[in-house]
Design a protein around this motif. Structure first.
Motif, PDB file in Angstrom:
ATOM      1  N   TRP A 131       0.865  -1.181   0.000  1.00  9.54           N
ATOM      2  CA  TRP A 131       0.000   0.000   0.000  1.00  9.54           C
ATOM      3  C   TRP A 131       0.898   1.225   0.000  1.00  9.54           C
ATOM      4  CZ3 TRP A 131      -4.249   1.139   4.226  1.00  9.54           C
ATOM      5  CH2 TRP A 131      -4.943   2.312   3.896  1.00  9.54           C
ATOM      6  N   GLU A 167       1.662   5.132  -1.815  1.00 11.59           N
ATOM      7  CA  GLU A 167       1.032   6.236  -2.532  1.00 11.59           C
ATOM      8  C   GLU A 167       2.011   7.388  -2.659  1.00 11.59           C
ATOM      9  OE1 GLU A 167      -2.566   7.544  -0.649  1.00 11.59           O
ATOM     10  OE2 GLU A 167      -3.449   5.542  -0.632  1.00 11.59           O
ATOM     11  N   GLN A 193       1.938  11.196  -2.535  1.00 16.37           N
ATOM     12  CA  GLN A 193       1.038  12.208  -1.994  1.00 16.37           C
ATOM     13  C   GLN A 193       0.908  13.396  -2.935  1.00 16.37           C
ATOM     14  OE1 GLN A 193       0.044  11.896   1.827  1.00 16.37           O
ATOM     15  NE2 GLN A 193       0.151   9.965   0.732  1.00 16.37           N
ATOM     16  N   LYS A 197       6.479   9.903  -1.301  1.00 17.59           N
ATOM     17  CA  LYS A 197       5.965   8.545  -1.522  1.00 17.59           C
ATOM     18  C   LYS A 197       6.043   7.832  -0.181  1.00 17.59           C
ATOM     19  CE  LYS A 197       6.654   4.183  -3.888  1.00 17.59           C
ATOM     20  NZ  LYS A 197       7.663   3.334  -4.534  1.00 17.59           N
TER      21      LYS A 197
END
Length: 182
Positions: free
Chosen positions: A20, A22, A24, A111
């Motif tokens: 998980w 991402e 940002q 990240k």
């Protein structure tokens, strides 16, 4: 109990495979400020900060000991753009060094890798799509692993089977993630 087993199995997957992650939304670099917060996704908590970019430059992740060697005056150092970062206190915030001064419209991109909070009511859709069998096996291993005295479904043999399936799924997810999903 079932919901918590699912969340715990998803957490095991996130910790084991770092699946998980991402990038940002960009944050504006502010002159005179070196403390920034990570934006947390709904139902997620930070596992680690993987990378930070300032404009087109990737900042170096450093420990405080490394920073003291690389930038002995780190407490007072200022510059147009930071070179380093660390998350000395926790992964929901970070500091950049040197402190920005005279920066104009420079943005930070972060990240991060996340995992569900214990109170998460749901998981991101991609986790279900990519990893539902691994999460299901992990949850079943937890549920079947409960002592038979405390529930009607406790079964050590089935717990072991599902624990093995979950572990194999986590290894496969880790390989998939380490190859950047390509």
């Amino acid at each position: 109990t079932v919901r918590q087993a699912i969340i715990d199995a998803a957490s095991d997957l996130c910790v084991g495979a770092h699946c998980w992650n991402e990038i940002q939304d960009a944050q504006l670099l502010v002159n005179g400020v070196n403390d920034y917060e990570l934006e947390l996704p709904s139902g997620g908590r930070p596992l680690t900060i993987d990378e930070i970019w300032c404009g087109n430059d990737r900042l170096g992740a450093v420990t405080m000991d490394q920073l003291s060697i690389l930038m002995p005056n780190w407490q007072d150092a200022t510059g147009p753009q930071p070179l380093y970062y660390n998350a000395a206190f926790d992964f929901d915030s970070f500091r950049v060094y040197p402190m920005p001064a005279n920066s104009t419209a420079v943005k930070l991109r972060i990240k991060g890798t996340f995992m569900p909070t214990e109170s998460s009511a749901s998981l991101p859709d991609f986790m279900y799509v990519r990893y539902r069998d691994t999460i299901a096996s992990g949850a079943l291993a937890r549920l079947f692993g409960m002592p038979p005295q405390t529930c009607t479904w406790g079964n050590a043999s089935l717990a072991e089977v599902h624990a093995g399936r979950s572990a194999a799924g986590i290894v496969n997810a880790k390989i998939y993630e380490e190859h950047a999903r390509v």
